[in-house]
Design a protein around this motif. Structure first.
Motif, mmCIF file in Angstrom:
data_model
loop_
_atom_site.group_PDB
_atom_site.id
_atom_site.type_symbol
_atom_site.label_atom_id
_atom_site.label_comp_id
_atom_site.label_asym_id
_atom_site.label_seq_id
_atom_site.Cartn_x
_atom_site.Cartn_y
_atom_site.Cartn_z
ATOM 1 N N LEU A 129 5.205 -7.758 10.200
ATOM 2 C CA LEU A 129 4.978 -7.460 8.774
ATOM 3 C C LEU A 129 5.728 -6.208 8.345
ATOM 4 C CD1 LEU A 129 1.181 -8.229 8.394
ATOM 5 C CD2 LEU A 129 3.081 -9.556 7.536
ATOM 6 N N ARG A 142 9.257 -6.634 7.802
ATOM 7 C CA ARG A 142 9.443 -7.694 6.804
ATOM 8 C C ARG A 142 10.140 -8.937 7.399
ATOM 9 N NH1 ARG A 142 9.084 -5.608 1.183
ATOM 10 N NH2 ARG A 142 8.423 -3.466 1.407
ATOM 11 N N SER A 152 6.128 -13.416 6.175
ATOM 12 C CA SER A 152 5.186 -13.195 5.081
ATOM 13 C C SER A 152 3.776 -13.066 5.660
ATOM 14 C CB SER A 152 5.232 -14.365 4.093
ATOM 15 O OG SER A 152 4.741 -15.533 4.711
ATOM 16 N N ARG A 153 2.852 -12.570 4.880
ATOM 17 C CA ARG A 153 1.472 -12.398 5.336
ATOM 18 C C ARG A 153 0.845 -13.749 5.717
ATOM 19 N NH1 ARG A 153 -1.985 -8.803 7.393
ATOM 20 N NH2 ARG A 153 -1.233 -7.208 5.999
ATOM 21 N N TYR A 178 2.299 -14.869 9.041
ATOM 22 C CA TYR A 178 1.830 -13.949 10.076
ATOM 23 C C TYR A 178 0.391 -14.279 10.464
ATOM 24 C CZ TYR A 178 0.019 -9.702 12.208
ATOM 25 O OH TYR A 178 -0.589 -8.824 13.054
#
Length: 172
Positions: free
Chosen positions: A152, A155, A158-159, A162
């Protein structure tokens, strides 16, 4: 802008494509709905004499050979069943062995998940992570990692992605 000859060529190609599509539609058989199942009637068994024909009476002259017993005509073969009857729609009963397998799967714990190291796993292995999609190249490009959370902070993911893969990866 297209010139006149280019427009003519495109028009001819479209017409030829239409003709080809029509030929394919005409030549390929269209799906025909299956006929309604017809009950198969068994052919009646012809009467077969229980005993062979009696020999001719003794009063007849002996010069004539006895007639052979009548041979029954072969029975007509039964009508072949249609596809609808050949494959019954009733479910096949579950075999005992399959039932044991199902019970074992129900009582088993969760399946083991292979945990991959972010710094040593191949891109192909990382792409196989459940819920990750094609993330292997991005993870490999940002190596080395000191923790899983760096996916994260750097970058890389994405959340949402992840959250799906964080339990399947580690950093050693």
């Amino acid at each position: 802008m297209l010139s006149g000859p280019a427009i003519l060529r495109i028009s001819v190609l479209l017409i030829l494509a239409g003709i080809l599509a029509a030929l394919v539609q005409f030549l390929l058989p269209s799906p025909v709905p299956a006929p309604a199942p017809v009950p198969v009637a068994e052919a009646p068994a012809e009467a077969v004499p229980a005993e062979p024909a009696a020999p001719p009476p003794a009063s007849e002259p002996a010069s004539q050979p006895p007639a052979p017993p009548p041979v029954p005509a072969p029975a007509r073969p039964a009508q072949m069943p249609s596809d609808a009857l050949a494959f019954p729609s009733d479910p096949v009963p579950v075999q005992q062995g399959q039932a044991e397998i199902d019970r074992a799967e129900d009582s088993a714990g969760p399946r083991a998940i292979a945990i991959l190291d972010l710094n040593t796993a191949s891109a192909a292995d990382l792409n196989k992570l459940r819920g990750g999609g094609a993330i292997g190249r991005a993870i490999v490009a940002k190596r080395p990692y000191t923790s899983v959370e760096q996916l994260l902070s750097k970058r890389v993911l994405s959340r949402a992605v992840y959250d799906k893969i964080k339990d399947q990866v580690t950093v050693r």
